[in-house]
Design an enzyme around this catalytic site. Sequence first.
Site, PDB file in Angstrom:
ATOM      1  N   CYS A 106      50.042  39.352   5.141  1.00 13.90           N
ATOM      2  CA  CYS A 106      49.202  39.009   3.999  1.00 13.90           C
ATOM      3  C   CYS A 106      47.734  39.334   4.266  1.00 13.90           C
ATOM      4  CB  CYS A 106      49.354  37.538   3.656  1.00 13.90           C
ATOM      5  SG  CYS A 106      48.898  36.403   5.006  1.00 13.90           S
ATOM      6  N   HIS A 264      47.312  31.712   4.610  1.00  9.19           N
ATOM      7  CA  HIS A 264      47.694  32.846   3.771  1.00  9.19           C
ATOM      8  C   HIS A 264      46.439  33.549   3.277  1.00  9.19           C
ATOM      9  CE1 HIS A 264      50.378  35.239   1.441  1.00  9.19           C
ATOM     10  NE2 HIS A 264      50.111  34.708   0.256  1.00  9.19           N
ATOM     11  N   ASN A 284      48.873  37.255  -5.631  1.00  7.40           N
ATOM     12  CA  ASN A 284      49.619  37.034  -4.404  1.00  7.40           C
ATOM     13  C   ASN A 284      50.224  38.374  -3.960  1.00  7.40           C
ATOM     14  OD1 ASN A 284      50.783  35.712  -2.266  1.00  7.40           O
ATOM     15  ND2 ASN A 284      52.080  34.370  -3.485  1.00  7.40           N
TER      16      ASN A 284
END
Length: 319
Positions: A106, A264, A284
């Site tokens: 990520c 994240h 995302n």
Amino acid sequence: MKITILVLALFATLVSTNVVKPHSDEFIKIINEKQSTWVAGRNFPEDTPIEQLRRLNGARKGHRNSKVKIHDVVAADIPESFDARDEWPECPSINKVRNQGQCGSCWAFGAVEAMTDRLCIATNGAVEFEFAPEDLVSCCYDCGDGCDGGWPSEAWSYWVQNGIVSGGDYNSNEGCQPYPSEAYNNGQTPRCESQCTNSQYNVAYNQDKHYGVKSYGISRNVQQIQAEIMTNGPVEASYDVYDDFFDYQSGVYQHTYGEYAGGHAVKVVGWGTENGTPYWLIANSWGADWGQLGGFFKILRGENHCSIEDDINFGDPEV
């Protein structure tokens, strides 16, 4: 002594039976009963191991960009809502949601997504160059450990110092280094390649590299972050994830239930207010099928919720 041991064993059994399994129907029901600003539902099969989901959170803390950008902000100039997708329609990449697969990358995806958007914005849509997460995941050794996590700030520094080639999603056959199977399907860090892995791409690796001019951090100030986004485009943010976030469907997310699941990194594209609750609008990197907003989500703005305003990274592209 035997009685004490028996009592302790019985107590442990009772406690274990009261633990609600993450992502079960009961877990999702508890979330929806505890709050009203967002809706939870199932994004992953119920039997998905929690360890597998937590591995998606590969953003590490501790490294901050020493260059801090400061805007001369006039509060009245900050709109109530802003969406980079609407502000720069000539840059379709802003609306694209990518998919990191099983790899804890990520930190790289949030970076290359924002880099892609910023280069397009800086050139008024003339350059639509999609930066490759593989180039970062496999070759940026100072960034961390590839699919096992990394520091977002180092990804932006790498862009400035080494440049990054193009590369589309897994199975896209786009760009110099499309996202590889070993990362997407197996969660394994690819080998660093100093050449294009796409045989159909007709630009050499070194010639394909695009660079950043400078990389920055910014203070934990909402208006400073807003000023940067509305002036230069999306930024990368790192935050704390809890087990309930995996079940996000819609609304303004606020941590409600479940244990800490890791750090994240994501791309922030705007902000607004929903039913009186201020939010950041975020892309995302778990695919467009995650949640009900096409892979985007909203999270509480202005309270540094889950440390969302604590570690913002971005940079200026070379044009």
